[in-house]
Scaffold this motif. Structure first.
Motif, PDB file in Angstrom:
ATOM      1  N   LYS A  64       0.806  -1.218   0.000  1.00  0.00           N
ATOM      2  CA  LYS A  64       0.000   0.000   0.000  1.00  0.00           C
ATOM      3  C   LYS A  64       0.846   1.280   0.000  1.00  0.00           C
ATOM      4  N   LEU A  65       1.820   1.377   0.883  1.00  0.00           N
ATOM      5  CA  LEU A  65       2.607   2.607   0.980  1.00  0.00           C
ATOM      6  C   LEU A  65       3.429   2.863  -0.284  1.00  0.00           C
ATOM      7  N   LYS A  66       4.069   1.827  -0.784  1.00  0.00           N
ATOM      8  CA  LYS A  66       4.860   2.001  -2.008  1.00  0.00           C
ATOM      9  C   LYS A  66       3.958   2.240  -3.206  1.00  0.00           C
ATOM     10  N   LEU A  67       2.792   1.620  -3.213  1.00  0.00           N
ATOM     11  CA  LEU A  67       1.850   1.845  -4.305  1.00  0.00           C
ATOM     12  C   LEU A  67       1.430   3.308  -4.350  1.00  0.00           C
ATOM     13  N   GLU A  68       1.216   3.915  -3.197  1.00  0.00           N
ATOM     14  CA  GLU A  68       0.885   5.341  -3.160  1.00  0.00           C
ATOM     15  C   GLU A  68       2.002   6.177  -3.784  1.00  0.00           C
ATOM     16  N   VAL A  69       3.246   5.830  -3.478  1.00  0.00           N
ATOM     17  CA  VAL A  69       4.399   6.540  -4.044  1.00  0.00           C
ATOM     18  C   VAL A  69       4.437   6.342  -5.563  1.00  0.00           C
ATOM     19  N   VAL A  70       4.178   5.123  -6.012  1.00  0.00           N
ATOM     20  CA  VAL A  70       4.168   4.821  -7.449  1.00  0.00           C
ATOM     21  C   VAL A  70       3.052   5.591  -8.153  1.00  0.00           C
ATOM     22  N   GLU A  71       1.874   5.615  -7.563  1.00  0.00           N
ATOM     23  CA  GLU A  71       0.765   6.348  -8.181  1.00  0.00           C
ATOM     24  C   GLU A  71       1.055   7.849  -8.224  1.00  0.00           C
ATOM     25  N   GLU A  72       1.740   8.364  -7.205  1.00  0.00           N
ATOM     26  CA  GLU A  72       2.158   9.770  -7.224  1.00  0.00           C
ATOM     27  C   GLU A  72       3.162  10.009  -8.354  1.00  0.00           C
ATOM     28  N   LEU A  73       4.060   9.054  -8.576  1.00  0.00           N
ATOM     29  CA  LEU A  73       5.013   9.171  -9.688  1.00  0.00           C
ATOM     30  C   LEU A  73       4.282   9.208 -11.022  1.00  0.00           C
ATOM     31  N   ILE A  74       3.364   8.298 -11.227  1.00  0.00           N
ATOM     32  CA  ILE A  74       2.615   8.248 -12.487  1.00  0.00           C
ATOM     33  C   ILE A  74       1.898   9.576 -12.720  1.00  0.00           C
ATOM     34  N   SER A  75       1.266  10.082 -11.688  1.00  0.00           N
ATOM     35  CA  SER A  75       0.583  11.372 -11.793  1.00  0.00           C
ATOM     36  C   SER A  75       1.572  12.497 -12.117  1.00  0.00           C
ATOM     37  N   ALA A  76       2.715  12.491 -11.460  1.00  0.00           N
ATOM     38  CA  ALA A  76       3.730  13.525 -11.711  1.00  0.00           C
ATOM     39  C   ALA A  76       4.229  13.468 -13.150  1.00  0.00           C
ATOM     40  N   ILE A  77       4.500  12.268 -13.643  1.00  0.00           N
ATOM     41  CA  ILE A  77       4.983  12.122 -15.022  1.00  0.00           C
ATOM     42  C   ILE A  77       3.953  12.672 -15.997  1.00  0.00           C
ATOM     43  N   ARG A  78       2.716  12.424 -15.726  1.00  0.00           N
ATOM     44  CA  ARG A  78       1.650  12.882 -16.622  1.00  0.00           C
ATOM     45  C   ARG A  78       1.318  14.354 -16.428  1.00  0.00           C
ATOM     46  N   THR A  79       1.875  14.987 -15.405  1.00  0.00           N
ATOM     47  CA  THR A  79       1.612  16.400 -15.136  1.00  0.00           C
ATOM     48  C   THR A  79       2.668  17.294 -15.758  1.00  0.00           C
ATOM     49  N   SER A  80       3.930  17.121 -15.338  1.00  0.00           N
ATOM     50  CA  SER A  80       5.000  17.978 -15.870  1.00  0.00           C
ATOM     51  C   SER A  80       6.360  17.515 -15.354  1.00  0.00           C
ATOM     52  N   PRO A  81       7.423  17.883 -16.045  1.00  0.00           N
ATOM     53  CA  PRO A  81       8.766  17.584 -15.537  1.00  0.00           C
ATOM     54  C   PRO A  81       9.029  18.215 -14.162  1.00  0.00           C
ATOM     55  N   ASP A  82       8.452  19.381 -13.895  1.00  0.00           N
ATOM     56  CA  ASP A  82       8.614  19.994 -12.576  1.00  0.00           C
ATOM     57  C   ASP A  82       7.961  19.139 -11.494  1.00  0.00           C
ATOM     58  N   ALA A  83       6.821  18.544 -11.796  1.00  0.00           N
ATOM     59  CA  ALA A  83       6.168  17.647 -10.846  1.00  0.00           C
ATOM     60  C   ALA A  83       7.013  16.400 -10.609  1.00  0.00           C
ATOM     61  N   VAL A  84       7.707  15.935 -11.638  1.00  0.00           N
ATOM     62  CA  VAL A  84       8.616  14.791 -11.498  1.00  0.00           C
ATOM     63  C   VAL A  84       9.767  15.168 -10.565  1.00  0.00           C
ATOM     64  N   ASP A  85      10.332  16.359 -10.755  1.00  0.00           N
ATOM     65  CA  ASP A  85      11.407  16.826  -9.860  1.00  0.00           C
ATOM     66  C   ASP A  85      10.927  16.842  -8.411  1.00  0.00           C
ATOM     67  N   ALA A  86       9.727  17.340  -8.178  1.00  0.00           N
ATOM     68  CA  ALA A  86       9.170  17.392  -6.826  1.00  0.00           C
ATOM     69  C   ALA A  86       8.991  15.978  -6.270  1.00  0.00           C
ATOM     70  N   TRP A  87       8.544  15.030  -7.101  1.00  0.00           N
ATOM     71  CA  TRP A  87       8.383  13.640  -6.671  1.00  0.00           C
ATOM     72  C   TRP A  87       9.724  13.059  -6.255  1.00  0.00           C
ATOM     73  N   ILE A  88      10.759  13.328  -7.028  1.00  0.00           N
ATOM     74  CA  ILE A  88      12.096  12.819  -6.701  1.00  0.00           C
ATOM     75  C   ILE A  88      12.518  13.309  -5.313  1.00  0.00           C
ATOM     76  N   VAL A  89      12.401  14.607  -5.076  1.00  0.00           N
ATOM     77  CA  VAL A  89      12.818  15.188  -3.794  1.00  0.00           C
ATOM     78  C   VAL A  89      11.995  14.609  -2.646  1.00  0.00           C
ATOM     79  N   THR A  90      10.698  14.594  -2.807  1.00  0.00           N
ATOM     80  CA  THR A  90       9.808  14.083  -1.755  1.00  0.00           C
ATOM     81  C   THR A  90      10.106  12.624  -1.437  1.00  0.00           C
ATOM     82  N   THR A  91      10.291  11.819  -2.464  1.00  0.00           N
ATOM     83  CA  THR A  91      10.528  10.389  -2.266  1.00  0.00           C
ATOM     84  C   THR A  91      11.890  10.149  -1.637  1.00  0.00           C
ATOM     85  N   GLN A  92      12.891  10.907  -2.037  1.00  0.00           N
ATOM     86  CA  GLN A  92      14.206  10.756  -1.417  1.00  0.00           C
ATOM     87  C   GLN A  92      14.165  11.116   0.062  1.00  0.00           C
TER      88      GLN A  92
END
Length: 108
Positions: A64-92
Motif C-alpha cells: 500500500k505505501l509504495k503503491l501510493e508513491v508509485v501512483e504519485e510518480l505516475i501522476s507527476a509524469i503525466r503532469t509535468s517535468p517539474d512535478a517529477v522533480d518534486a516527486w524525486i525530492v519528496t521520495t528521497q
C-alpha cells in the motif's frame, strides 16, 4: 489504464535516470521478491513505449505505501517535468535507501 505513455513525460534522459535510480534505490527491496519484480518492471516501463507492467499488476503486487508513491510518480509524469522533480525530492526524503540483501550476502 496503460502505462505506455510514461516514457514521454520526462524533461530529458537525465531526469528519467534519476527516477529510475529512486525506484531502484528506495522502492525495490529484494527481500520481497514479488514486489521487487514489479517495481523493477516499472523502472523499465518509464523508458519503454511498450507495456512492461500494468497499473493493475502494480496494485496486486506492490504494498500500500509504495503503491501510493508509485501512483504519485505516475501522476507527476503525466503532469509535468517539474512535478517529477518534486516527486524525486519528496521520495528521497521519505524513503530511505534500501540495501540489497543479495549483494550484502555475497560480501560475507
Amino acid at each position: 489504464m496503460t502505462l505506455t505513455d510514461l516514457s514521454e513525460g520526462f524533461r530529458d534522459d537525465a531526469q528519467r535516470r534519476r527516477v529510475q535510480a529512486v525506484i531502484h534505490d528506495r522502492l525495490a527491496d529484494d527481500r520481497d521478491q514479488q514486489e521487487c519484480r514489479y517495481l523493477m518492471r516499472l523502472l523499465w516501463q518509464v523508458s519503454m513505449s511498450y507495456q512492461e507492467v500494468s497499473i493493475e499488476q502494480l496494485r496486486m503486487n506492490v504494498g500500500k505505501l509504495k503503491l501510493e508513491v508509485v501512483e504519485e510518480l505516475i501522476s507527476a509524469i503525466r503532469t509535468s517535468p517539474d512535478a517529477v522533480d518534486a516527486w524525486i525530492v519528496t521520495t528521497q526524503q521519505a524513503c530511505p535507501v534500501i540495501h540489497d540483501s543479495g549483494f550484502a550476502a555475497n560480501l560475507d
